[in-house]
Write an enzyme that holds these catalytic residues in place. Structure first.
Site, PDB file in Angstrom:
ATOM      1  CG  ASP A  10      -5.075  -0.459  -0.527  1.00 15.05           C
ATOM      2  OD1 ASP A  10      -5.204   0.718  -0.925  1.00 15.05           O
ATOM      3  OD2 ASP A  10      -4.167  -1.209  -0.952  1.00 15.05           O
ATOM      4  CB  SER A  11      -7.035   0.060  -4.530  1.00 17.12           C
ATOM      5  OG  SER A  11      -5.642   0.126  -4.298  1.00 17.12           O
ATOM      6  CB  CYS A  73      -6.486   3.343  -0.232  1.00 15.23           C
ATOM      7  SG  CYS A  73      -6.295   3.718  -1.980  1.00 15.23           S
ATOM      8  CD  GLU A 152      -1.516  -5.098  -6.175  1.00 12.39           C
ATOM      9  OE1 GLU A 152      -2.026  -6.175  -6.475  1.00 12.39           O
ATOM     10  OE2 GLU A 152      -1.874  -4.423  -5.181  1.00 12.39           O
ATOM     11  CB  CYS A 186       1.009   4.894  -2.733  1.00  9.36           C
ATOM     12  SG  CYS A 186       0.328   3.336  -3.319  1.00  9.36           S
ATOM     13  CG  HIS A 188       0.534  -0.904  -3.339  1.00 14.02           C
ATOM     14  ND1 HIS A 188      -0.727  -0.436  -3.067  1.00 14.02           N
ATOM     15  CD2 HIS A 188       0.368  -2.098  -3.965  1.00 14.02           C
ATOM     16  CE1 HIS A 188      -1.623  -1.294  -3.532  1.00 14.02           C
ATOM     17  NE2 HIS A 188      -0.985  -2.313  -4.072  1.00 14.02           N
TER      18      HIS A 188
HETATM   19  N1  DGL Z   1      -2.534   1.501  -1.925  1.00 14.14           N
HETATM   20  C1  DGL Z   1      -3.130   2.435  -2.848  1.00 14.14           C
HETATM   21  C2  DGL Z   1      -2.747   3.839  -2.422  1.00 14.14           C
HETATM   22  O1  DGL Z   1      -2.309   3.996  -1.290  1.00 14.14           O
HETATM   23  C3  DGL Z   1      -2.766   2.001  -4.217  1.00 14.14           C
HETATM   24  C4  DGL Z   1      -3.243   2.875  -5.273  1.00 14.14           C
HETATM   25  C5  DGL Z   1      -3.836   2.255  -6.467  1.00 14.14           C
HETATM   26  O2  DGL Z   1      -4.693   1.400  -6.352  1.00 14.14           O
HETATM   27  O3  DGL Z   1      -3.456   2.742  -7.539  1.00 14.14           O
HETATM   28  O4  DGL Z   1      -2.868   4.816  -3.118  1.00 14.14           O
END
Ligand code: DGL
Length: 269
Positions: A10-11, A73, A152, A186, A188
């Site tokens: 993931d990011s 992600c 975050e 997302c 998150h």
């Molecule tokens: N968890 C990422 C997603 O599902 C976060 C996105 C991001 O880094 O902006 O899109």
């Protein structure tokens, strides 16, 4: 039987919501997680940058010879999955196909809300996939750029006025349309599940992409006979691209359990 690990990336930390589900469903599997904490967020970036980042994330995970990779992600799954599937010769699961299928199957009134990053909403991928499964469903998509920074920074309490105000504003259009199903598009966002549920007055089914994708992977391993040995206790290793200090504490909020195993900073560029 296949003893190789499952790769997940993931990011940042959001993909850990998928790892939590993988651990629950597949306790015998080894998991290697990469969180690109040095380059998060992805969702505000151009498609070209997201694809470039995703390639380096994949290349890093390939060092562990994974049997499959879960792109945990939403942003990479909507923007880069097709390109990555063409370029990499191993099974790749995103989080969007599973979540879209779940939304199409679970809506009763035929109105689905989709929350996601700016890149995810811009891609139109959720609309395309939900419509492919259920052509008459009405879809209301809303970009929610403030939610990743909130999560975050540990701001997830539904009683937190900032959280309830921001979530409430993003949900206004989805509520007004009468959605009975909301995709937390997302990885998150499941940390904001209680706030999103409150914002919908408890009246909507909330879809977690990480959970849906983890269930798909569990079914695929079963189908292919590709699980690890049933007497093996699965391990987890975590790699990040920014400082590893503080990762464990932050990750525990996503995993809902203490982080055990390797936590290491790596350079993937
Ligand atoms: N968890 C990422 C997603 O599902 C976060 C996105 C991001 O880094 O902006 O899109």
């Amino acid at each position: 039987m296949d003893r190789r690990p499952i790769g997940v990336f993931d990011s940042g930390l959001g993909g850990l919501t998928a790892v939590k589900e993988l651990r629950r469903l597949l306790p015998h599997e080894d998991i290697v997680y990469f969180g690109d904490t040095g380059r998060v967020p992805y969702g505000t970036r151009s498609d070209g940058t997201i694809v470039r980042y995703a390639r380096s994330d994949m290349d890093f995970l390939l060092r562990f010879d994974p049997k499959r990779v879960l792109i945990a992600c939403g942003t990479v799954s909507t923007v880069a999955l097709k390109v990555l599937r063409r370029e990499y010769d191993l099974p790749l699961e995103g989080v969007v196909e599973a979540a879209a299928a779940a939304a199409a199957a679970r809506t009763r009134r035929g109105v689905v809300g989709v929350m996601g990053t700016a890149a995810t909403i811009r891609s139109g991928e959720y609309e395309r996939l939900i419509r492919a499964a259920a052509p008459s469903v009405k879809i209301v998509s809303v970009a929610c750029p403030l939610l990743v920074p909130l999560v975050e920074n540990g701001r997830t309490d539904p009683e937190d006025l900032v959280v309830s105000t921001v979530v409430g504003e993003y949900l206004a259009e989805i509520r007004a349309a009468g959605a009975d199903t909301v995709v937390m598009g997302c990885t998150h966002y499941p940390l904001l599940e209680r706030a999103i549920d409150a914002g919908m007055d408890g009246g909507a089914v909330l879809i977690s992409p990480g959970r849906e994708a983890a269930e798909r992977i569990a079914r695929a391993l079963e189908r292919d006979g590709a699980g690890n040995a049933p007497d093996h206790a699965g391990t987890s290793a975590y790699y990040v691209s920014d400082a590893a200090e503080g990762f464990a504490a932050a990750a525990e909020r996503f995993l809902c359990e203490p982080v055990s195993g390797v936590v290491e900073k790596v350079d993937v560029e």
